[in-house]
Scaffold this motif. Structure first.
Motif, PDB file in Angstrom:
ATOM      1  N   GLN A 183      30.946  28.901  30.866  1.00 32.48           N
ATOM      2  CA  GLN A 183      30.931  29.713  32.079  1.00 32.48           C
ATOM      3  C   GLN A 183      32.345  29.930  32.625  1.00 32.48           C
ATOM      4  O   GLN A 183      32.728  31.041  32.983  1.00 32.48           O
ATOM      5  N   VAL A 184      33.124  28.861  32.655  1.00 34.61           N
ATOM      6  CA  VAL A 184      34.483  28.937  33.175  1.00 34.61           C
ATOM      7  C   VAL A 184      35.358  29.843  32.313  1.00 34.61           C
ATOM      8  O   VAL A 184      36.232  30.553  32.818  1.00 34.61           O
ATOM      9  N   SER A 185      35.108  29.859  31.018  1.00 35.76           N
ATOM     10  CA  SER A 185      35.903  30.688  30.112  1.00 35.76           C
ATOM     11  C   SER A 185      35.722  32.175  30.397  1.00 35.76           C
ATOM     12  O   SER A 185      36.531  33.000  29.977  1.00 35.76           O
ATOM     13  N   GLY A 186      34.657  32.502  31.136  1.00 35.13           N
ATOM     14  CA  GLY A 186      34.390  33.895  31.451  1.00 35.13           C
ATOM     15  C   GLY A 186      35.034  34.371  32.749  1.00 35.13           C
ATOM     16  O   GLY A 186      34.977  35.567  33.079  1.00 35.13           O
ATOM     17  N   LEU A 187      35.659  33.466  33.483  1.00 35.37           N
ATOM     18  CA  LEU A 187      36.303  33.845  34.740  1.00 35.37           C
ATOM     19  C   LEU A 187      37.533  34.722  34.468  1.00 35.37           C
ATOM     20  O   LEU A 187      38.301  34.455  33.541  1.00 35.37           O
ATOM     21  N   THR A 188      37.706  35.751  35.253  1.00 30.21           N
ATOM     22  CA  THR A 188      38.857  36.637  35.096  1.00 30.21           C
ATOM     23  C   THR A 188      40.079  36.034  35.772  1.00 30.21           C
ATOM     24  O   THR A 188      39.966  35.083  36.560  1.00 30.21           O
ATOM     25  N   GLY A 189      41.232  36.614  35.488  1.00 29.44           N
ATOM     26  CA  GLY A 189      42.456  36.146  36.110  1.00 29.44           C
ATOM     27  C   GLY A 189      42.397  36.279  37.626  1.00 29.44           C
ATOM     28  O   GLY A 189      42.865  35.409  38.361  1.00 29.44           O
ATOM     29  N   ALA A 190      41.799  37.376  38.086  1.00 28.23           N
ATOM     30  CA  ALA A 190      41.670  37.609  39.523  1.00 28.23           C
ATOM     31  C   ALA A 190      40.799  36.534  40.174  1.00 28.23           C
ATOM     32  O   ALA A 190      41.090  36.071  41.281  1.00 28.23           O
ATOM     33  N   GLN A 191      39.724  36.157  39.470  1.00 30.85           N
ATOM     34  CA  GLN A 191      38.834  35.122  40.001  1.00 30.85           C
ATOM     35  C   GLN A 191      39.544  33.768  40.031  1.00 30.85           C
ATOM     36  O   GLN A 191      39.416  33.005  40.994  1.00 30.85           O
ATOM     37  N   MET A 192      40.285  33.484  38.987  1.00 29.53           N
ATOM     38  CA  MET A 192      41.037  32.221  38.946  1.00 29.53           C
ATOM     39  C   MET A 192      42.054  32.177  40.077  1.00 29.53           C
ATOM     40  O   MET A 192      42.311  31.120  40.656  1.00 29.53           O
ATOM     41  N   GLY A 193      42.620  33.319  40.396  1.00 27.76           N
ATOM     42  CA  GLY A 193      43.656  33.393  41.408  1.00 27.76           C
ATOM     43  C   GLY A 193      43.191  33.122  42.824  1.00 27.76           C
ATOM     44  O   GLY A 193      44.013  32.849  43.700  1.00 27.76           O
ATOM     45  N   VAL A 194      41.885  33.207  43.049  1.00 28.38           N
ATOM     46  CA  VAL A 194      41.378  32.963  44.409  1.00 28.38           C
ATOM     47  C   VAL A 194      40.771  31.572  44.564  1.00 28.38           C
ATOM     48  O   VAL A 194      40.343  31.197  45.663  1.00 28.38           O
ATOM     49  N   LEU A 195      40.750  30.804  43.488  1.00 25.12           N
ATOM     50  CA  LEU A 195      40.197  29.446  43.576  1.00 25.12           C
ATOM     51  C   LEU A 195      41.110  28.561  44.418  1.00 25.12           C
ATOM     52  O   LEU A 195      42.324  28.529  44.223  1.00 25.12           O
ATOM     53  N   GLY A 196      40.538  27.844  45.351  1.00 19.88           N
ATOM     54  CA  GLY A 196      41.302  26.944  46.202  1.00 19.88           C
ATOM     55  C   GLY A 196      41.480  25.595  45.543  1.00 19.88           C
ATOM     56  O   GLY A 196      40.880  25.304  44.498  1.00 19.88           O
ATOM     57  N   SER A 197      42.278  24.740  46.135  1.00 20.11           N
ATOM     58  CA  SER A 197      42.554  23.416  45.571  1.00 20.11           C
ATOM     59  C   SER A 197      41.298  22.564  45.440  1.00 20.11           C
ATOM     60  O   SER A 197      41.128  21.839  44.459  1.00 20.11           O
ATOM     61  N   VAL A 198      40.399  22.666  46.407  1.00 20.48           N
ATOM     62  CA  VAL A 198      39.157  21.889  46.362  1.00 20.48           C
ATOM     63  C   VAL A 198      38.282  22.361  45.204  1.00 20.48           C
ATOM     64  O   VAL A 198      37.671  21.546  44.505  1.00 20.48           O
ATOM     65  N   GLN A 199      38.216  23.683  45.015  1.00 17.96           N
ATOM     66  CA  GLN A 199      37.414  24.230  43.927  1.00 17.96           C
ATOM     67  C   GLN A 199      37.988  23.847  42.566  1.00 17.96           C
ATOM     68  O   GLN A 199      37.252  23.479  41.654  1.00 17.96           O
TER      69      GLN A 199
END
Length: 218
Positions: free
Chosen positions: A7-23
């Motif tokens: 599932q994580v391998s499917g995350l886009t760069g934009a999605q990764m860029g909004v992940l916070g430290s807790v996430q």
């Protein structure tokens, strides 16, 4: 923390860029291992701040190559100490050059031993301040040979005195030539005893003036 590696391998760069430290900190090591280097490179420095040392430990050599110099600069010593020696050796000169003195001081002797001569020569003079004496003691002659004069020039007296005799053999004459009288005064008898004729000949007259009688007798 329940997202799978698939599932994580499917995350886009934009999605990764909004992940916070807790996430980011909630991601399982398995999920983190499934990230591509480009995805990891999309994390913000704030998001990177959430990485736990056990998460850093699972990063592969391919993954760490995707880290930006800004991301490397933002890593803490606690995080960096988790990086495997294999991954550490994969870091580029630019990435190593972004390491802070705090991160360098937090490296284990095993990690320091794993650094290549090119990586060692890429460390900033500011970062070198953080080098622990125990770390300098494990440097090989090949690693020491990779250091540049500007780096040698900023080493503290106790750091110079901590370099092992084997490591000191690798110090090039140009580097020996920049040693100050204060630095040279920190050399031990054992260190003086292994200096070659070329190295001794490279010492400046100012540096020689800093030698004690016991050192010369060695």
């Amino acid at each position: 923390g329940v997202l799978s590696s698939v599932q994580v391998s499917g995350l886009t760069g934009a999605q990764m860029g909004v992940l916070g430290s807790v996430q980011v900190g909630a991601l399982s090591t398995g999920a983190l291992a499934g990230l591509k280097s480009g995805q990891i490179g999309s994390l913000t420095t704030a998001g990177m701040g959430g990485l736990r040392s056990e998460q850093v430990r699972v990063l592969s050599s391919v993954q760490v190559k995707g880290l930006s110099t800004g991301q490397i600069f933002g890593l803490t010593s606690v995080q960096m100490v988790g990086m495997s020696t294999v991954a550490l050796r994969a870091l580029s000169s630019g990435q190593v050059g972004a390491m802070t003195s705090m991160v360098l001081g937090g490296l284990t002797t095993e990690q320091v031993s794993a650094l290549t001569s090119v990586q060692l020569g890429s460390l900033s003079t500011v970062a070198l301040v953080g080098f622990e004496t125990a770390d300098l003691a494990v440097l090989s002659s090949v690693q020491v040979r990779g250091m540049v004069s500007d780096q040698v020039r900023v080493l503290r007296t106790e750091q110079i005195g901590a370099i092992g005799t084997g490591g000191l053999l690798g110090m090039e004459s140009a580097d020996v030539g920049v040693l100050s009288s204060v630095q040279v005064s920190g050399l031990t008898g054992a260190q003086m005893g292994v200096l070659g004729s070329v190295q001794v000949g490279a010492l400046s007259t100012g540096a020689l003036a800093g030698l004690k009688s016991g050192q010369i007798g060695s």
